[in-house]
Design an enzyme around this catalytic site. Structure first.
Site, PDB file in Angstrom:
ATOM      1  N   GLU A 202      36.940  31.983 -20.575  1.00 51.04           N
ATOM      2  CA  GLU A 202      36.372  31.446 -21.820  1.00 51.04           C
ATOM      3  C   GLU A 202      35.099  32.174 -22.246  1.00 51.04           C
ATOM      4  O   GLU A 202      34.062  31.555 -22.465  1.00 51.04           O
ATOM      5  CB  GLU A 202      36.140  29.939 -21.682  1.00 51.04           C
TER       6      GLU A 202
ATOM      7  N   GLU B 208      47.498  27.154 -18.878  1.00 47.89           N
ATOM      8  CA  GLU B 208      47.054  25.747 -18.865  1.00 47.89           C
ATOM      9  C   GLU B 208      47.835  24.948 -19.897  1.00 47.89           C
ATOM     10  O   GLU B 208      47.280  24.143 -20.644  1.00 47.89           O
ATOM     11  CB  GLU B 208      45.536  25.672 -19.148  1.00 47.89           C
TER      12      GLU B 208
END
Ligand code: G3I
Length: 528
Positions: A162, A297
């Site tokens: 991220e 995810e």
């Protein structure tokens, strides 16, 4: 990301042999059966892991030690610690490793059950614990310690997680560890030799440890809202483009640091988190760099605006799984939890099971994923909502042709045929069928995806051929929903079994991906 953001075979039965440890793409590899890349899987597997293994893929899950019910090893061939390998838990002072009990439990469980482990995660702005605000030197110590702690028991590590900003700015986050960066020449990137880039430095360190220690662990970068080439409304996905630039730079010479990219794939109503039609093309774009792509995810909100609870979610899961299957280097999918009730976003019911504490029920999304996995990899994919290319035509009109469907009530002697002409001639021949084609382009530096819309004229058509002269230097690398002939100069596309018939004034689409520039392409359509 944290919860505060708005985005938000049957195991091929190997009788009497313990299933070999699997690793798609290398490392401590687990063989779940030979990959049948490029072909429909022959067997019908009845677990997700076995169905995925037929295509040389893992199908994994995020879990914590409290969730290691028997379903985990039965259904999944890969395990990501949902929280137990984050620096918040395992980073000690000065880049040391501590408190690894839960992480060890997960790694040991995976080893016992021939599951691949993804380490999640090393360098992340969130849940950084004692790493928060650390120098690059401390980060490097931590990276080394984390890699050596589990060695080849971890097949893939999210080295950087991220790193990019929200809201499709295409920028890096404006917070640590990005604050370590320096853009020395002010050209807006951190790729120059004179620049300081924590992403480059972290991967450099990881690569060095892997090489010096003889590890096979693969080094990944992971992010969310990077899944499509475009976001809702069709604008470019700048976050994905920024990730592409990072991967392109650091996976190639002279660096060769990055092995794999994770698309987190938390799909929901956020305009940047949608399941766009160009998901497959974007996976392909990264795969073309030579890296493995994983959906790391995955969860899909069951309340998307274009979607209803139940079948809508199942169809969306099917579409996402198909996009991965259709790209050979998309080597694994991981769902972010087992059951809706135990998910980080339980209110959105985004997973494949309901229930809790090991008492789980399969949802329709589960069966859709299993079915799609069982179809295996396909070089030309049907649109998920379309009929199966291998299935029979479901159109009643196509099965009522007297010539092709003799039956007691429609005996062949009365069928029109060259040897048995109809007793009366048609009044006049049908009007010539016509079609037109238009090209929509999505380009990036060195490549493009073209979506071609074929529209029937004033009469229905039963098939089509589209001819496209490519710009000089362009060539086609991948096609979907059409049969391709040629890869450069002039290419031709004909319909596949399920999209040749187009009603008057209606349209169908196919697509292709290419290298070079696709700017200025025009298409000519001929109907049959
Ligand atoms: O275990 C404690 C519990 O004892 C305590 O009572 C409770 C009080 O809040 O907290 C519990 O810990 C929570 C933990 O999840 C386990 O449920 C944490 O507060 C909570 O912050 C943590 O959330 C995790 C989140 O990352 C933190 O950022 C989610 O489980 C986890 O699914 C989520 O995973 C992230 C990925 O790492 C990166 N990508 C996005 C993804 C979803 O946000």
């Amino acid at each position: 990301m944290t919860g505060t953001s708005g985005r938000t075979g049957r195991l091929r039965i190997v009788t009497g042999i313990a299933m070999a440890a699997a690793l798609v793409g290398g490392a401590a590899a687990v063989a779940l059966g030979p990959p049948l890349v490029g072909a429909n899987a022959a067997a019908t597997a009845d677990t997700l892991r076995a169905a995925a293994a037929q295509s040389g893929m893992f199908f994994g899950v995020a879990a914590s030690p409290g969730r290691l019910n028997s379903i985990v090893a039965r259904e999944f061939s890969q395990l990501t610690p949902e929280n137990d390998m984050k620096p918040e838990t395992i980073a000690g002072a000065g880049g040391t490793i501590q408190n690894t009990g839960n992480a060890d439990t997960l790694v040991n469980y995976a080893q016992t059950n021939s599951m691949v482990v993804r380490g999640h995660t090393m360098v992340w702005y969130s849940q950084a614990g004692q790493l928060q605000g650390a120098s690059q030197s401390t980060l490097n110590t931590y990276i080394k310690n984390a890699l050596l702690k589990w060695g080849n028991k971890i097949s893939y590590w999210d080295v950087v997680n991220e790193s990019l900003d929200d809201n499709n700015t295409g920028q890096r986050r404006n917070q640590w560890p990005h604050t370590l960066d320096r853009d020395a020449n002010g050209d807006g990137d951190y790729f120059d030799a004179s620049d300081t880039d924590y992403i480059r430095e972290s991967f450099r360190q990881a690569r060095q440890v892997v090489q010096q220690s003889g590890l096979t662990t693969k080094l990944c970068i992971n992010d969310y809202d990077v899944e499509g080439l475009t976001v809702r409304g069709g604008a470019k996905n700048k976050k994905s483009d920024a990730l592409y630039d990072i991967v392109k730079t650091y996976s190639q010479e002279p660096y060769k640091y990055i092995d794999c990219v994770g698309f987190q794939s938390h799909f929901n109503d956020n305009p940047n988190s949608i399941i766009s039609d160009d998901l497959q093309a974007n996976i392909q774009r990264f795969a073309d760099l030579g890296v493995e792509v994983h959906l790391t995810e995955l969860d899909i909100d069951d309340d998307l605006s274009n979607n209803d609870i139940g079948d809508g979610q199942a169809a969306n899961y099917r579409k996402v799984v198909r996009a991965c299957l259709n790209v050979a280097k998309c080597t694994g999918i991981t769902v972010w939890g087992i059951s809706d009730n135990e998910s980080w976003r339980s209110s959105e019911r985004g997973l494949l099971f309901t229930g809790s504490n090991g008492s789980y029920q399969k949802k329709s999304a589960y069966y859709a994923v299993l079915d799609e996995l069982n179809k295996g990899r396909q070089t030309t994919s049907p649109s998920p909502s379309g009929p199966s290319p291998s299935g029979p035509s479901s159109s009643p009109s196509s099965s009522t042709s007297a010539s092709s469907n003799p039956s007691p009530s429609n005996p062949s002697p009365s069928n029109p045929s060259p040897s048995n002409p109809p007793s009366s001639s048609p009044v006049s021949p049908p009007p010539p069928a016509g079609c037109s084609a238009s090209v929509a382009l999505n380009s990036w530096d060195g490549g493009f995806v073209a979506t071609v819309r074929v529209t029937a004229g004033s009469a229905p058509i039963n098939g089509w051929t589209v001819t496209i002269p490519l710009p000089a230097g362009a060539s086609v690398t991948n096609t979907w929903n059409a049969v391709q002939s040629g890869t450069s100069d002039t290419v031709q596309y004909t319909n596949v079994s399920y999209n040749g018939r187009v009603a008057a004034g209606q349209s169908t689409e196919f697509g292709f991906q290419g290298t070079g520039s696709g700017t200025g392409m025009t298409a000519v359509c001929a109907a049959s």
